[in-house]
Enzyme design. Structure first.
Site, PDB file in Angstrom:
ATOM      1  N   SER A  48       0.771  -1.377   0.000  1.00 15.69           N
ATOM      2  CA  SER A  48       0.082   0.160  -0.088  1.00 15.69           C
ATOM      3  C   SER A  48       0.641   1.125  -0.183  1.00 15.69           C
ATOM      4  O   SER A  48       1.641   1.350  -0.798  1.00 15.69           O
ATOM      5  CB  SER A  48      -0.986  -0.153   1.093  1.00 15.69           C
ATOM      6  OG  SER A  48      -2.024   0.982   1.366  1.00 15.69           O
ATOM      7  N   ASP A 104      -9.448  -6.060  -4.024  1.00 15.87           N
ATOM      8  CA  ASP A 104      -9.253  -4.870  -3.057  1.00 15.87           C
ATOM      9  C   ASP A 104     -10.496  -3.841  -3.514  1.00 15.87           C
ATOM     10  O   ASP A 104     -10.326  -3.417  -4.819  1.00 15.87           O
ATOM     11  CB  ASP A 104      -7.870  -4.238  -3.501  1.00 15.87           C
ATOM     12  CG  ASP A 104      -7.327  -3.243  -2.686  1.00 15.87           C
ATOM     13  OD1 ASP A 104      -8.264  -2.792  -1.902  1.00 15.87           O
ATOM     14  OD2 ASP A 104      -6.304  -3.059  -2.696  1.00 15.87           O
ATOM     15  N   HIS A 160      -7.554  -5.524   0.079  1.00 15.56           N
ATOM     16  CA  HIS A 160      -6.387  -4.854   0.207  1.00 15.56           C
ATOM     17  C   HIS A 160      -5.393  -5.533   1.235  1.00 15.56           C
ATOM     18  O   HIS A 160      -4.275  -5.097   1.257  1.00 15.56           O
ATOM     19  CB  HIS A 160      -6.910  -3.328   0.863  1.00 15.56           C
ATOM     20  CG  HIS A 160      -5.672  -2.387   0.711  1.00 15.56           C
ATOM     21  ND1 HIS A 160      -5.215  -2.122  -0.507  1.00 15.56           N
ATOM     22  CD2 HIS A 160      -4.922  -1.772   1.618  1.00 15.56           C
ATOM     23  CE1 HIS A 160      -4.128  -1.012  -0.498  1.00 15.56           C
ATOM     24  NE2 HIS A 160      -4.222  -1.157   1.003  1.00 15.56           N
TER      25      HIS A 160
END
Length: 261
Positions: free
Chosen positions: A78, A207, A235
């Protein structure tokens, strides 16, 4: 034997790798997990982060500690991708491959936070749910904080993850810096540094925060050596699909340059 260095995403910490680390180690590899500044159990306050280098300092210290002959598999999740970009720009010779897992991956043309800023522009207000932004810094150079609220975590990040891991996240997420160009500056990472490092991207197909379409755009913006996918991963694949994620990471270890110890 390979050396992995695992870097968490925004508002999270080294704790998010607790399912991945023992699997990689059981396969005979070394694993270092990093708390970025003001993350996890790092006791700094977010207000102490004035630059991207401040934020990434614990990661940079880890890479400094390895010898000149060591090469690591540097893994970003991320928002951790921007810190990994900085580390790769500073220590390209120490990295055999940089792996970006549903991650904001910088390029060498635009400022480091370019893809993150594009993401913020693309997210509708109602889709932000209770993602909260704050400010610190100075009037001339305002800096931004971000906190991922429980509704956002539940609906956009952890919707396929075990409830126990969602409950863990609710207790451990912290306010973190939003990695904007006020924090990073506008100088892009270099071709001879970050741009020289082999990169692999792992797409998480379910996600709902960083949707697959946007992940594909990130890859198109700065093409990588290889794209891998994890089906039915949200995610947080380290929680929703930990064994599948470890499989991809182990395949990368087999495929990319071996370490010399």
């Amino acid at each position: 034997m390979k050396q992995y260095v695992l870097v968490h995403g925004g508002c999270h910490g080294a704790w998010c790798w607790y399912k991945v680390k023992p699997v990689l180690e059981a396969s005979g590899h070394r694993v270092t997990v990093v708390d970025l500044t003001a993350s996890g159990v790092n006791m700094s306050k977010v207000e102490e982060i004035q630059t991207l280098e401040d934020y990434a300092k614990p990661l940079l210290k880890v890479l400094e500690s390895f010898g000149s002959e060591d090469k690591v598999i540097l893994v970003a999740h991320s928002l951790g991708g921007i810190s990994v970009g900085l580390a790769a720009d500073m220590f390209p010779s120490k990295i055999s491959v940089a792996v970006f897992i549903t991650s904001f991956m910088p390029d060498t043309t635009n400022p480091p936070p370019y893809v993150f800023e594009k993401y913020l522009e693309s997210v509708m207000e109602e889709d932000r749910l209770n993602m909260e932004f704050g400010t610190y810094g100075t009037h001339d150079r305002p800096l931004t904080t971000i906190l991922l609220g429980t509704k956002y975590l539940a609906k956009k990040m952890y919707q396929l993850s075990p409830i126990a891991d969602f409950e863990l996240a609710k207790t451990l997420v912290r306010v973190g810096p939003a990695v904007t160009r006020n924090l990073t500056g506008t100088r892009s990472f270099t071709e001879e540094g970050y741009g020289s490092v082999t990169r692999v991207y792992i797409v998480c197909q379910e996600d709902k925060g960083l949707i697959e379409e946007f992940q594909r755009w990130i890859i198109e913006n700065f093409p990588v050596e290889e794209v891998m996918e994890i089906k039915d991963a949200d995610h947080m694949p380290m929680f929703s699909k930990p064994l599948e994620l470890c499989d991809r990471l182990l395949r990368i270890a087999d495929k990319y340059p071996k370490l010399r110890y």
